[in-house]
Design an enzyme around this catalytic site. Structure first.
Site, PDB file in Angstrom:
ATOM      1  N   LEU A  50       0.884  -1.154   0.000  1.00  0.00           N
ATOM      2  CA  LEU A  50       0.000   0.000   0.000  1.00  0.00           C
ATOM      3  C   LEU A  50       0.924   1.205   0.000  1.00  0.00           C
ATOM      4  O   LEU A  50       1.653   1.436   0.975  1.00  0.00           O
ATOM      5  CB  LEU A  50      -0.909   0.017   1.232  1.00  0.00           C
ATOM      6  CG  LEU A  50      -1.846   1.220   1.325  1.00  0.00           C
ATOM      7  CD1 LEU A  50      -2.902   1.170   0.236  1.00  0.00           C
ATOM      8  CD2 LEU A  50      -2.526   1.290   2.692  1.00  0.00           C
ATOM      9  N   VAL A  52       2.140   4.536   0.665  1.00  0.00           N
ATOM     10  CA  VAL A  52       1.810   5.693   1.508  1.00  0.00           C
ATOM     11  C   VAL A  52       2.983   6.669   1.564  1.00  0.00           C
ATOM     12  O   VAL A  52       2.801   7.877   1.576  1.00  0.00           O
ATOM     13  CB  VAL A  52       1.405   5.229   2.932  1.00  0.00           C
ATOM     14  CG1 VAL A  52       1.246   6.406   3.873  1.00  0.00           C
ATOM     15  CG2 VAL A  52       0.107   4.433   2.870  1.00  0.00           C
ATOM     16  N   VAL A  53       4.217   6.136   1.591  1.00  0.00           N
ATOM     17  CA  VAL A  53       5.424   6.971   1.622  1.00  0.00           C
ATOM     18  C   VAL A  53       6.352   6.525   0.488  1.00  0.00           C
ATOM     19  O   VAL A  53       6.501   5.326   0.246  1.00  0.00           O
ATOM     20  CB  VAL A  53       6.144   6.841   2.991  1.00  0.00           C
ATOM     21  CG1 VAL A  53       7.451   7.611   2.991  1.00  0.00           C
ATOM     22  CG2 VAL A  53       5.247   7.344   4.112  1.00  0.00           C
ATOM     23  N   GLU A  77       5.316   2.062  10.018  1.00  0.00           N
ATOM     24  CA  GLU A  77       5.794   3.423   9.802  1.00  0.00           C
ATOM     25  C   GLU A  77       6.790   3.758  10.905  1.00  0.00           C
ATOM     26  O   GLU A  77       6.503   3.553  12.086  1.00  0.00           O
ATOM     27  CB  GLU A  77       4.657   4.457   9.848  1.00  0.00           C
ATOM     28  CG  GLU A  77       3.578   4.250   8.806  1.00  0.00           C
ATOM     29  CD  GLU A  77       2.597   3.174   9.221  1.00  0.00           C
ATOM     30  OE1 GLU A  77       2.321   2.294   8.377  1.00  0.00           O
ATOM     31  OE2 GLU A  77       2.146   3.191  10.369  1.00  0.00           O
ATOM     32  N   ASP A  97      10.805   5.417   4.899  1.00  0.00           N
ATOM     33  CA  ASP A  97      11.123   5.503   6.327  1.00  0.00           C
ATOM     34  C   ASP A  97      11.809   4.240   6.826  1.00  0.00           C
ATOM     35  O   ASP A  97      12.704   4.297   7.669  1.00  0.00           O
ATOM     36  CB  ASP A  97       9.857   5.786   7.147  1.00  0.00           C
ATOM     37  CG  ASP A  97       8.708   4.847   6.813  1.00  0.00           C
ATOM     38  OD1 ASP A  97       8.213   4.903   5.671  1.00  0.00           O
ATOM     39  OD2 ASP A  97       8.310   4.050   7.677  1.00  0.00           O
ATOM     40  N   LEU A 256     -11.620   7.906  11.937  1.00  0.00           N
ATOM     41  CA  LEU A 256     -12.834   7.282  12.459  1.00  0.00           C
ATOM     42  C   LEU A 256     -13.336   8.128  13.621  1.00  0.00           C
ATOM     43  O   LEU A 256     -12.544   8.588  14.459  1.00  0.00           O
ATOM     44  CB  LEU A 256     -12.548   5.855  12.928  1.00  0.00           C
ATOM     45  CG  LEU A 256     -12.060   4.876  11.852  1.00  0.00           C
ATOM     46  CD1 LEU A 256     -11.841   3.496  12.457  1.00  0.00           C
ATOM     47  CD2 LEU A 256     -13.031   4.793  10.682  1.00  0.00           C
ATOM     48  N   ILE A 288     -20.319   5.244  12.047  1.00  0.00           N
ATOM     49  CA  ILE A 288     -21.270   4.203  11.648  1.00  0.00           C
ATOM     50  C   ILE A 288     -22.227   3.929  12.801  1.00  0.00           C
ATOM     51  O   ILE A 288     -21.856   4.002  13.974  1.00  0.00           O
ATOM     52  CB  ILE A 288     -20.542   2.896  11.219  1.00  0.00           C
ATOM     53  CG1 ILE A 288     -21.556   1.889  10.655  1.00  0.00           C
ATOM     54  CG2 ILE A 288     -19.733   2.286  12.371  1.00  0.00           C
ATOM     55  CD1 ILE A 288     -20.920   0.702   9.935  1.00  0.00           C
ATOM     56  N   THR A 337     -16.429 -10.168  22.161  1.00  0.00           N
ATOM     57  CA  THR A 337     -16.532  -8.712  22.080  1.00  0.00           C
ATOM     58  C   THR A 337     -15.735  -8.157  20.894  1.00  0.00           C
ATOM     59  O   THR A 337     -16.119  -7.154  20.293  1.00  0.00           O
ATOM     60  CB  THR A 337     -16.079  -8.053  23.408  1.00  0.00           C
ATOM     61  OG1 THR A 337     -16.465  -6.688  23.407  1.00  0.00           O
ATOM     62  CG2 THR A 337     -14.589  -8.155  23.627  1.00  0.00           C
ATOM     63  N   ARG A 340     -18.061  -8.593  17.843  1.00  0.00           N
ATOM     64  CA  ARG A 340     -19.161  -7.618  17.893  1.00  0.00           C
ATOM     65  C   ARG A 340     -18.694  -6.238  17.428  1.00  0.00           C
ATOM     66  O   ARG A 340     -19.348  -5.579  16.611  1.00  0.00           O
ATOM     67  CB  ARG A 340     -19.683  -7.492  19.322  1.00  0.00           C
ATOM     68  CG  ARG A 340     -20.493  -8.646  19.812  1.00  0.00           C
ATOM     69  CD  ARG A 340     -20.855  -8.382  21.269  1.00  0.00           C
ATOM     70  NE  ARG A 340     -21.517  -9.517  21.884  1.00  0.00           N
ATOM     71  CZ  ARG A 340     -21.738  -9.609  23.192  1.00  0.00           C
ATOM     72  NH1 ARG A 340     -21.335  -8.639  23.999  1.00  0.00           N
ATOM     73  NH2 ARG A 340     -22.349 -10.659  23.689  1.00  0.00           N
ATOM     74  N   SER A 363      -7.417   6.641  14.476  1.00  0.00           N
ATOM     75  CA  SER A 363      -8.436   6.032  15.331  1.00  0.00           C
ATOM     76  C   SER A 363      -8.025   6.143  16.798  1.00  0.00           C
ATOM     77  O   SER A 363      -6.879   6.468  17.105  1.00  0.00           O
ATOM     78  CB  SER A 363      -8.626   4.568  14.916  1.00  0.00           C
ATOM     79  OG  SER A 363      -9.729   3.998  15.574  1.00  0.00           O
TER      80      SER A 363
END
Length: 561
Positions: A50, A52-53, A77, A97, A256, A288, A337, A340, A363
């Site tokens: 992915l 990114v840098v 990172e 990096d 988020l 959400i 949990t 969920r 986040s």
């Protein structure tokens, strides 16, 4: 964020083995490379990128002219790579990096390398000159890493377990796939045959210890002492610094936003700093929930206050239930949990990937564990026991909340950033007297809230909003998300199956129909791997049979008021 995969000493055809590497293709949708190691025909690296840098020279394994014998595959990172370059006079060949890992290793060996990295990382470093393989993972395991090592020296390493479980090997079925422990590095000897032998596994950092890389941090020494004003100021400075260093990206940044304290603080500080450094696009925030759920209403209020470009994803029951199996496959766990809470996060991540161009996603993970945010901390017998519990939760993050946050975002090719788990911020917070960190006046995370009270970053009602678990806040107060799930699952699992659950699943036997249902799906994809979850996440000091905060007396009385 990316996907890393490597094999050493494979007896099977590598072109067949590399099919396993494709199981983590979601982690790096921009590019893929599969590369053999010179002189070791049965050793290879696989990499899903992915970008990114350094989008031009960021492919891996990273190799530079100065160290032709070093091969590096890493996911993460390194936020202090420029400071380290300046301090030690490193001559970089790329803008990546992670290149700093090669220079640090050449300068001082693996111990100094792992200890000096300020960031999140999981890496495989091969030194063909000295015939060594090194594995390492950051303090909290924000970036995942799994390994399998057979008795005869075949080693497989991957960002996710699903990239290892189907490997072929002559002497065994490679059954002992296990998570690599956070805050550790491992040294392995590389034999001429390409096989390896483990030499040592070393813990290089503990969450309470101030990290070595503080010596080259952008924030210098802070005032000492535990008077309240000094502590509040230090918390604000270090948290802002944690967010600032994570702005390192060539792709769009988003956040988020559940409307709870943690994600709201991250979003508010993030937007403030983006303005300061003149990032010329609006911050996209994402919430959400079901129609008029507490999280949606609170997030809307925060977004209006800070001025973000806000997106709402409306969760419908059917969509959430339909996602359960793919969520469990992504997570590689059957913890109640975690599953969920993951459904909402998985679906909002899916929306971000499909409908926006935000890729680097901030986040609020880690705050509940660090700042004693769970409702059950109100029942702690003493400040000291609360402090011990906080440290236990931080050490186990890689099994629960950090696992959830990584897999649900990575499943959709997003990169997660979690400033609350900044090494310096967490070590400072944990150094404070236990008495300062406990809930006060019936309010959890009291010290964190107090530290930002006069900042005007957030509306007062958000800053002092009581804890609401993500899996609860996305539903209405009248009916929790876990109740909705349980109503559906009650129809899917026969009473007789639950009665015999302990016979079928003797390790961590399911006690409810919900946990039985999740376990069935987990075993379908990861049969016999139940030891990946040592125990279920459950609150302490209360007689809880369910991990939801809404089942606790403290929450019920607050809701009734």
């Amino acid at each position: 964020m990316c996907g890393i995969w490597a094999l050493f000493g494979s007896d099977e055809c590598l072109s067949v083995q590399c099919l396993s590497a494709m199981k983590i293709a979601h982690r790096g949708p921009d590019a893929f490379r599969f590369e053999n190691v010179n002189g070791f025909t049965n050793c290879c690296f696989g990499f899903h990128r992915l970008a990114v840098v350094d989008q031009l020279y960021g492919m891996q394994p990273i190799r530079v002219k100065k160290f032709p014998y070093l091969w590096l595959c890493y996911n993460g990172e390194i936020y202090n790579f420029k400071q380290l370059q300046k301090q030690f006079g490193f001559d970089f060949q790329t803008l990546v990096d992670g290149e700093v890992i090669l220079h640090l290793y050449n300068r001082g060996g693996i111990e100094q390398t792992a200890s000096m990295l300020d960031g999140v990382f999981a890496f495989i470093l091969l030194d063909t000159a000295n015939r060594k393989v090194f594995l390492a993972r950051d303090t909290y395991g924000v970036r995942p890493l799994f390994k399998v090592l057979t008795d005869d020296g075949f080693l497989g390493v991957c960002s996710e377990a699903k990239g290892l479980i189907n490997l072929k090997h002559s002497t065994s079925l490679c059954s002992k796939v296990e998570p690599f422990l956070p805050g550790h590095y491992e040294v392995l000897d590389l034999k001429p045959s390409g096989k390896v032998a483990s030499v040592e596994l070393v813990k290089f950092h503990s969450c309470k210890d101030e990290p070595l890389h503080v010596a080259c941090d952008t924030v210098e020494a802070l005032p000492s002492g535990f008077d309240l004003e000094t502590v509040k100021s230090n918390i604000r400075i270090l948290f802002e610094n944690a967010v600032r260093k994570r702005l390192m990206a060539h792709r769009r940044i988003g956040c988020l936003l559940s409307g709870g304290l943690d994600s709201s603080l991250v979003a508010a500080v993030l937007l403030k700093l983006m303005k300061e450094i003149n990032i010329n696009y609006p911050l996209q925030t994402f919430a959400i929930g079901m129609e008029n759920s507490p999280d949606l209403l609170a997030a809307r209020k925060v977004a209006a206050h800070i001025g973000s470009e806000h997106h709402e994803v409306i969760l419908n029951t059917e969509e959430g239930i339909q996602a359960i199996e793919e969520v469990i496959f992504s997570l590689e766990t059957y913890d109640i949990t975690t599953i969920r809470a993951s459904i909402g996060m998985y679906l909002v991540s899916k929306y971000i990937r499909k409908k926006t161009d935000s890729v680097v996603i901030f986040s609020g993970e880690g705050s509940d564990e660090l700042t004693q945010g769970y409702i059950y901390f109100h029942k702690a017998p003493s400040p000291e026991e609360a402090a011990e519990e906080s440290e236990r939760l931080l050490k186990e993050l890689y099994l629960f909340d950090v696992l959830r946050a990584d897999r649900t975002t990575a499943a959709h090719g997003l990169e997660l950033r979690v400033p609350f788990l900044d090494h310096r911020f967490t070590s400072y917070y944990l150094s404070l007297p236990a008495e300062l960190r406990i809930p006060k006046n019936g309010i959890e995370k009291y010290l964190l809230r107090l530290s930002f009270e006069d900042s005007n970053l957030l509306p007062k009602e958000i800053l002092w909003r009581p804890k609401e678990a993500f899996s609860d806040g996305i539903a209405s107060v009248k009916k929790s998300w876990f109740s909705i799930l349980q109503d559906y699952i009650d129809q899917q699992v026969d009473d007789l199956l639950l009665e015999k659950a302990a016979e079928k699943y003797p390790f961590n036997p399911p006690k409810t129909k919900e946990s039985y249902y999740y376990r069935q799906i987990f075993e379908k994809h990861y049969s016999g791997r139940s030891s990946w979850l040592p125990h279920y996440w459950m609150p302490r000091w209360v007689k809880a049979t369910d991990p939801s905060a809404r089942t606790l007396k403290h929450y019920k009385s607050a809701a009734q008021e």
